[in-house]
Design an enzyme around this catalytic site. Structure first.
Site, PDB file in Angstrom:
ATOM      1  N   LYS A 181       9.041   0.237   6.470  1.00 39.78           N
ATOM      2  CA  LYS A 181       8.398  -0.539   7.290  1.00 39.78           C
ATOM      3  C   LYS A 181       8.400  -0.276   8.816  1.00 39.78           C
ATOM      4  O   LYS A 181       9.329   0.350   9.056  1.00 39.78           O
ATOM      5  CB  LYS A 181       8.560  -2.016   6.890  1.00 39.78           C
ATOM      6  CG  LYS A 181       8.393  -2.372   5.239  1.00 39.78           C
ATOM      7  CD  LYS A 181       6.952  -2.059   4.694  1.00 39.78           C
ATOM      8  CE  LYS A 181       6.951  -1.820   3.216  1.00 39.78           C
ATOM      9  NZ  LYS A 181       6.444  -2.813   2.505  1.00 39.78           N
TER      10      LYS A 181
HETATM   11  C1  LIG Z   1       6.739  -3.261   1.003  1.00 39.27           C
HETATM   12  C2  LIG Z   1       5.573  -4.374   0.626  1.00 39.27           C
HETATM   13  C3  LIG Z   1       6.095  -5.408  -0.085  1.00 39.27           C
HETATM   14  C4  LIG Z   1       7.370  -5.573  -0.589  1.00 39.27           C
HETATM   15  O1  LIG Z   1       8.302  -5.815   0.333  1.00 39.27           O
HETATM   16  P1  LIG Z   1       9.798  -5.839   0.262  1.00 39.27           P
HETATM   17  O2  LIG Z   1      10.504  -6.301   1.474  1.00 39.27           O
HETATM   18  O3  LIG Z   1      10.278  -4.419  -0.288  1.00 39.27           O
HETATM   19  O4  LIG Z   1      10.140  -6.837  -0.934  1.00 39.27           O
HETATM   20  C5  LIG Z   1       5.113  -6.554  -0.471  1.00 39.27           C
HETATM   21  N1  LIG Z   1       3.950  -6.276  -0.042  1.00 39.27           N
HETATM   22  C6  LIG Z   1       3.657  -4.998   0.697  1.00 39.27           C
HETATM   23  C7  LIG Z   1       1.837  -5.041   0.883  1.00 39.27           C
HETATM   24  C8  LIG Z   1       4.235  -4.130   1.026  1.00 39.27           C
HETATM   25  O5  LIG Z   1       3.831  -3.058   1.500  1.00 39.27           O
END
Ligand SMILES: *Cc1c(COP(=O)(O)O)cnc(C)c1O
Length: 378
Positions: A181
């Protein structure tokens, strides 16, 4: 030489704050977490922000805080990370998938309105790959049918819609700090809201369901809190928060670098007519957490050949994300027809996420595009 799909940005600042945290001997949720939350609140123009273990945990708490119950329906786009849908299942409610717009990969507002039934209680709006969803249309529909809006802003830290940061437009925003992210704390997430009642519930849910006991003075050694709610331990750690504070300080630089990389790809790919490039409708900001292209000519086999060609040259790529309705759990539980949600399916089959990260060089971007061009012409 290898080009990874992403590469987190760390420097001495993370190390410095990490050392401060360890030296303080306070490593669970504490002052660094508060500081991280405070920076996040300011940047996203929201009243409340609660750091937690992941975006998935944030989405789960959002569903519990909104009191989504087993007979309720929650609308989720069919093309997203699985936990945008799982959070609805965690509280025993029913997921109702809606197809996406092929050009933005985000939920189609018209299809969203058509999927609403008397049982619909909430919508999970995903700002997929960091592109803000069409919030004005979505909020109008939510208001008309009295639905709660949870923004899955996992990919969209620091992104705006119509000049306003996402995560504070709906009732609850959920962010991720996974290494793929915009900013990362290893694992981690954030819940944001402007609603004091929801904020209070999330705060309690995150900390085992504990509330204050007004009948005993908190300074007494025998003080114990009340436990009137079934909460969880979804607290953040100050070790992660120390890194988060350092990451927040460079958020705008990281976003600017990602944007520059995206514009460079746009330019390099402008002559490649067989691939779509990411779109940015007016009002919709983009973090470019992922830069996702789609094959216009040919099917999944040809897409896979392009990805193999990249891999052969040491370049990592991934399909965009999942058509969640085709995954075993949902297919089996809801008996969803494989021809449903055609844009979600097509996007899963034909998309490629190209490497993008702050510090990626023009030369590496050129290399990626040249390999794609060569593979397309064979
Ligand atoms: C990465 C992601 C998640 C999950 O995030 P985590 O922190 O890994 O639990 C949920 N929704 C979307 C759209 C994502 O890209």
């Amino acid at each position: 030489m290898k080009i990874n799909i992403t590469s987190p940005s760390f420097d001495e600042q993370e190390l410095l704050l990490l050392k401060q945290c360890l030296d303080s001997k306070w490593v669970t949720q504490g002052e660094f977490t508060q500081q991280f939350e405070s920076l996040f609140k300011q940047r996203h123009d929201v009243q409340y922000a609660f750091a937690t273990t992941s975006c998935t945990a944030a989405l789960h708490m959002a569903m519990v805080a909104l009191e989504i119950k087993p007979d309720d329906e929650v609308i989720v786009p069919a093309f997203t990370w699985v936990t945008s849908a799982h959070c609805v299942e965690y509280v025993g409610a029913k997921v109702v998938f809606v197809d996406i717009e092929p050009d933005t990969f985000n939920i189609d507002p018209a299809a969203l309105e058509a999927a609403i039934t008397p049982k619909t209680k909430a919508i999970v709006v995903v700002h997929l790959f960091g592109l803000a969803a069409k919030m004005q249309e979505i909020m109008e529909i939510a208001k008309k049918y009295n639905l709660a809006v949870v923004e899955d802003a996992a990919c969209a830290t620091g992104t705006n819609y119509d000049g306003k940061p996402v995560g504070g437009i709906g009732d609850i925003g959920c962010f991720s700090f996974h290494p793929r992210k915009v900013i990362t704390t290893g694992e981690g997430g954030m819940v944001t809201t402007n609603n004091p009642k929801l904020a209070e519930r999330i705060k309690i849910l995150r900390n085992h369901g504990a509330t204050a006991n007004p009948n005993i003075d908190t300074s007494k050694p025998y003080y114990m809190g009340n436990f009137d709610h079934l909460g969880f331990n979804l607290r953040f750690s100050d070790i992660q928060a120390a890194i988060g504070v350092a990451q927040m300080a460079k958020l705008d630089k990281l976003l600017a670098d990602r944007l520059a990389c995206a514009r460079q790809y746009d330019l390099l790919l402008s002559s490649v007519s067989e691939l779509t490039i990411p779109q940015m409708p007016s009002q919709c900001g983009h973090s470019y957490q992922s830069y996702v292209v789609c094959l216009l000519v040919g099917g999944i086999d040809r897409r896979n050949l392009l990805m193999e060609a990249l891999a052969t040259e040491g370049i990592q790529s991934r399909p965009g994300t999942h058509a969640v309705h085709r995954l075993g759990y949902y297919k089996n539980k809801y008996g969803i027809n494989s021809t449903s949600y055609p844009y979600a399916s097509k996007s899963e089959d034909l998309s490629i996420t190209l490497p993008i990260f702050p510090g990626m060089t023009d030369l590496d971007q050129q290399k990626v595009v040249n390999i794609l061009k060569a593979a397309l012409s064979t």
